[in-house]
Motif scaffolding. Sequence first.
Motif, PDB file in Angstrom:
ATOM      1  N   SER A  30       0.816  -0.718   0.259  1.00 51.23           N
ATOM      2  CA  SER A  30       0.489   0.077   0.157  1.00 51.23           C
ATOM      3  C   SER A  30       0.975   1.137   0.426  1.00 51.23           C
ATOM      4  O   SER A  30       0.134   2.257   0.037  1.00 51.23           O
ATOM      5  CB  SER A  30      -0.762  -0.063   0.911  1.00 51.23           C
ATOM      6  OG  SER A  30      -2.203  -0.573   1.236  1.00 51.23           O
ATOM      7  N   LEU A  31       2.270   1.544  -0.114  1.00 51.05           N
ATOM      8  CA  LEU A  31       2.712   2.876  -0.299  1.00 51.05           C
ATOM      9  C   LEU A  31       2.093   3.205  -1.536  1.00 51.05           C
ATOM     10  O   LEU A  31       2.142   2.721  -2.032  1.00 51.05           O
ATOM     11  CB  LEU A  31       4.210   2.091  -0.532  1.00 51.05           C
ATOM     12  CG  LEU A  31       5.325   1.337   0.268  1.00 51.05           C
ATOM     13  CD1 LEU A  31       6.723   0.893  -0.122  1.00 51.05           C
ATOM     14  CD2 LEU A  31       5.031   2.095   1.826  1.00 51.05           C
ATOM     15  N   GLY A  32       2.339   4.539  -1.534  1.00 48.43           N
ATOM     16  CA  GLY A  32       1.319   6.016  -2.010  1.00 48.43           C
ATOM     17  C   GLY A  32      -0.127   5.449  -2.134  1.00 48.43           C
ATOM     18  O   GLY A  32      -0.256   6.040  -3.511  1.00 48.43           O
ATOM     19  N   ASP A  33      -0.683   4.926  -0.908  1.00 52.13           N
ATOM     20  CA  ASP A  33      -2.051   4.551  -1.470  1.00 52.13           C
ATOM     21  C   ASP A  33      -2.472   6.740  -1.204  1.00 52.13           C
ATOM     22  O   ASP A  33      -3.450   6.717  -1.925  1.00 52.13           O
ATOM     23  CB  ASP A  33      -2.446   3.946   0.022  1.00 52.13           C
ATOM     24  CG  ASP A  33      -2.384   3.704   0.315  1.00 52.13           C
ATOM     25  OD1 ASP A  33      -1.403   5.029   1.104  1.00 52.13           O
ATOM     26  OD2 ASP A  33      -2.852   3.610   2.100  1.00 52.13           O
ATOM     27  N   THR A  34      -1.957   7.273  -0.921  1.00 50.89           N
ATOM     28  CA  THR A  34      -2.588   8.583  -0.669  1.00 50.89           C
ATOM     29  C   THR A  34      -1.977   9.735  -2.163  1.00 50.89           C
ATOM     30  O   THR A  34      -2.564  10.736  -1.943  1.00 50.89           O
ATOM     31  CB  THR A  34      -1.784   9.227   0.667  1.00 50.89           C
ATOM     32  OG1 THR A  34      -0.497   9.214   0.566  1.00 50.89           O
ATOM     33  CG2 THR A  34      -2.115   9.019   1.418  1.00 50.89           C
ATOM     34  N   LEU A  35      -0.616   8.587  -3.183  1.00 55.21           N
ATOM     35  CA  LEU A  35      -0.732   9.782  -4.660  1.00 55.21           C
ATOM     36  C   LEU A  35      -2.164   9.767  -5.110  1.00 55.21           C
ATOM     37  O   LEU A  35      -2.793   8.954  -4.752  1.00 55.21           O
ATOM     38  CB  LEU A  35       0.188   8.617  -5.249  1.00 55.21           C
ATOM     39  CG  LEU A  35       1.585   9.022  -3.761  1.00 55.21           C
ATOM     40  CD1 LEU A  35       2.421   8.473  -4.398  1.00 55.21           C
ATOM     41  CD2 LEU A  35       1.981  10.514  -3.508  1.00 55.21           C
ATOM     42  N   PRO A  36      -2.398  10.441  -6.223  1.00 60.78           N
ATOM     43  CA  PRO A  36      -3.586  11.084  -7.023  1.00 60.78           C
ATOM     44  C   PRO A  36      -2.992   9.399  -7.730  1.00 60.78           C
ATOM     45  O   PRO A  36      -2.398   8.840  -8.201  1.00 60.78           O
ATOM     46  CB  PRO A  36      -3.275  11.821  -7.545  1.00 60.78           C
ATOM     47  CG  PRO A  36      -1.720  13.091  -6.932  1.00 60.78           C
ATOM     48  CD  PRO A  36      -1.709  11.855  -6.174  1.00 60.78           C
ATOM     49  N   ALA A  37      -4.515   9.132  -8.084  1.00 63.73           N
ATOM     50  CA  ALA A  37      -4.527   7.444  -9.210  1.00 63.73           C
ATOM     51  C   ALA A  37      -3.650   7.977 -10.170  1.00 63.73           C
ATOM     52  O   ALA A  37      -2.961   6.744 -10.581  1.00 63.73           O
ATOM     53  CB  ALA A  37      -5.839   7.165  -9.556  1.00 63.73           C
ATOM     54  N   TRP A  38      -3.824   8.807 -10.357  1.00 68.64           N
ATOM     55  CA  TRP A  38      -3.571   9.243 -12.067  1.00 68.64           C
ATOM     56  C   TRP A  38      -1.425   9.001 -11.775  1.00 68.64           C
ATOM     57  O   TRP A  38      -0.328   8.938 -13.097  1.00 68.64           O
ATOM     58  CB  TRP A  38      -3.462  10.453 -12.188  1.00 68.64           C
ATOM     59  CG  TRP A  38      -3.040  11.462 -12.208  1.00 68.64           C
ATOM     60  CD1 TRP A  38      -3.664  12.286 -11.043  1.00 68.64           C
ATOM     61  CD2 TRP A  38      -1.733  12.455 -11.870  1.00 68.64           C
ATOM     62  NE1 TRP A  38      -2.272  13.347 -10.979  1.00 68.64           N
ATOM     63  CE2 TRP A  38      -1.530  13.120 -11.084  1.00 68.64           C
ATOM     64  CE3 TRP A  38      -0.565  12.461 -12.253  1.00 68.64           C
ATOM     65  CZ2 TRP A  38      -0.519  13.737 -11.114  1.00 68.64           C
ATOM     66  CZ3 TRP A  38       0.785  12.724 -12.670  1.00 68.64           C
ATOM     67  CH2 TRP A  38       1.076  13.634 -11.284  1.00 68.64           C
ATOM     68  N   MET A  39      -0.759   9.586 -10.908  1.00 69.67           N
ATOM     69  CA  MET A  39       0.646   9.443 -11.094  1.00 69.67           C
ATOM     70  C   MET A  39       0.950   8.035 -10.753  1.00 69.67           C
ATOM     71  O   MET A  39       2.265   7.549 -10.962  1.00 69.67           O
ATOM     72  CB  MET A  39       0.510  10.013  -9.472  1.00 69.67           C
ATOM     73  CG  MET A  39       2.434  10.842  -8.869  1.00 69.67           C
ATOM     74  SD  MET A  39       2.502  11.768  -7.717  1.00 69.67           S
ATOM     75  CE  MET A  39       1.949  13.426  -8.111  1.00 69.67           C
ATOM     76  N   VAL A  40       0.085   7.046  -9.372  1.00 68.80           N
ATOM     77  CA  VAL A  40       0.803   5.432  -9.045  1.00 68.80           C
ATOM     78  C   VAL A  40       0.222   5.295 -10.927  1.00 68.80           C
ATOM     79  O   VAL A  40       1.896   4.376 -11.282  1.00 68.80           O
ATOM     80  CB  VAL A  40      -0.098   5.315  -8.291  1.00 68.80           C
ATOM     81  CG1 VAL A  40       0.101   3.652  -8.300  1.00 68.80           C
ATOM     82  CG2 VAL A  40       0.156   5.382  -6.903  1.00 68.80           C
ATOM     83  N   ILE A  41      -0.328   5.421 -12.059  1.00 69.86           N
ATOM     84  CA  ILE A  41       0.030   5.026 -12.495  1.00 69.86           C
ATOM     85  C   ILE A  41       0.368   5.433 -14.073  1.00 69.86           C
ATOM     86  O   ILE A  41       1.190   4.086 -14.736  1.00 69.86           O
ATOM     87  CB  ILE A  41      -2.185   5.394 -13.412  1.00 69.86           C
ATOM     88  CG1 ILE A  41      -3.031   4.155 -12.574  1.00 69.86           C
ATOM     89  CG2 ILE A  41      -1.538   4.403 -15.235  1.00 69.86           C
ATOM     90  CD1 ILE A  41      -4.674   5.250 -12.940  1.00 69.86           C
ATOM     91  N   ALA A  42       0.647   6.484 -13.650  1.00 70.65           N
ATOM     92  CA  ALA A  42       1.581   6.749 -14.545  1.00 70.65           C
ATOM     93  C   ALA A  42       3.360   6.361 -13.984  1.00 70.65           C
ATOM     94  O   ALA A  42       4.136   5.827 -15.657  1.00 70.65           O
ATOM     95  CB  ALA A  42       2.322   8.437 -14.782  1.00 70.65           C
ATOM     96  N   PHE A  43       3.609   6.458 -12.735  1.00 67.29           N
ATOM     97  CA  PHE A  43       4.509   5.936 -12.558  1.00 67.29           C
ATOM     98  C   PHE A  43       5.197   4.244 -12.566  1.00 67.29           C
ATOM     99  O   PHE A  43       5.855   3.575 -13.408  1.00 67.29           O
ATOM    100  CB  PHE A  43       5.111   5.935 -10.979  1.00 67.29           C
ATOM    101  CG  PHE A  43       5.995   4.917 -10.838  1.00 67.29           C
ATOM    102  CD1 PHE A  43       7.866   5.944 -10.332  1.00 67.29           C
ATOM    103  CD2 PHE A  43       5.712   4.001  -9.069  1.00 67.29           C
ATOM    104  CE1 PHE A  43       8.598   5.208  -9.323  1.00 67.29           C
ATOM    105  CE2 PHE A  43       7.505   3.413  -8.763  1.00 67.29           C
ATOM    106  CZ  PHE A  43       8.683   4.601  -9.080  1.00 67.29           C
ATOM    107  N   THR A  44       3.872   3.534 -12.421  1.00 64.91           N
ATOM    108  CA  THR A  44       3.622   1.805 -12.791  1.00 64.91           C
ATOM    109  C   THR A  44       2.968   1.545 -14.251  1.00 64.91           C
ATOM    110  O   THR A  44       4.797   0.895 -14.868  1.00 64.91           O
ATOM    111  CB  THR A  44       2.630   0.908 -12.245  1.00 64.91           C
ATOM    112  OG1 THR A  44       1.640   2.080 -12.206  1.00 64.91           O
ATOM    113  CG2 THR A  44       2.595   1.099 -10.286  1.00 64.91           C
ATOM    114  N   GLY A  45       3.150   2.637 -15.018  1.00 62.66           N
ATOM    115  CA  GLY A  45       2.974   2.179 -16.305  1.00 62.66           C
ATOM    116  C   GLY A  45       4.220   3.097 -16.947  1.00 62.66           C
ATOM    117  O   GLY A  45       5.038   1.119 -17.930  1.00 62.66           O
ATOM    118  N   ALA A  46       5.677   3.619 -16.658  1.00 56.73           N
ATOM    119  CA  ALA A  46       6.349   4.015 -17.075  1.00 56.73           C
ATOM    120  C   ALA A  46       7.287   2.694 -16.272  1.00 56.73           C
ATOM    121  O   ALA A  46       7.975   1.773 -17.602  1.00 56.73           O
ATOM    122  CB  ALA A  46       6.889   4.725 -16.505  1.00 56.73           C
TER     123      ALA A  46
END
Length: 169
Positions: A64-80
């Motif tokens: 659950s690391l980063g669970d407070t970040l905006p979803a778009w940011m987590v998606i962009a990071f994991t997508g990269a």
Amino acid sequence: MTATDTRTPRAAARTRAAATALAVAAAGVDLGAKAWANATLPGDPVSLGLLELRLAFNPGVAFSLGDTLPAWMVIAFTGAITAAIGVFAWRTAPRSRAAAWALAVILGGAATNLADRAADGQVTDYLHTGWWPTFNLADVFIVCGGLAVVALSWRNPHDQADETPSATA
């Protein structure tokens, strides 16, 4: 072929095709399991002894690391990261079939978690041990593939029995 490639172009193409098929199969299995979990497990966990099938959702990444970040940011990071793994797997295939397959399993798990997260900003988890955070099959693929990559990095390049000799040998 570059100077570091040790296999013929045809062998590299076959390895890439097999690795791609493995990544797609791993992703398909996990996406199917997530669909099943969403349909079957809400409010009704299933105990299998040491393992419990329990529906949970994770808006963050591992643990659950980063669970407070905006979803778009987590998606962009994991997508990269997923794209980088795909490129690395593609480039690795001509040199090591085993590493390409290990990376394919990682890629399949990463891609399915990314696709799941893109739908609603969270990943569906359904495997619970009681002493470890709830996870999914894609997480198992990522961890096992990562362990395989580490194990493969320890082997002596001269002992790679699964490799085809180069055309110049």
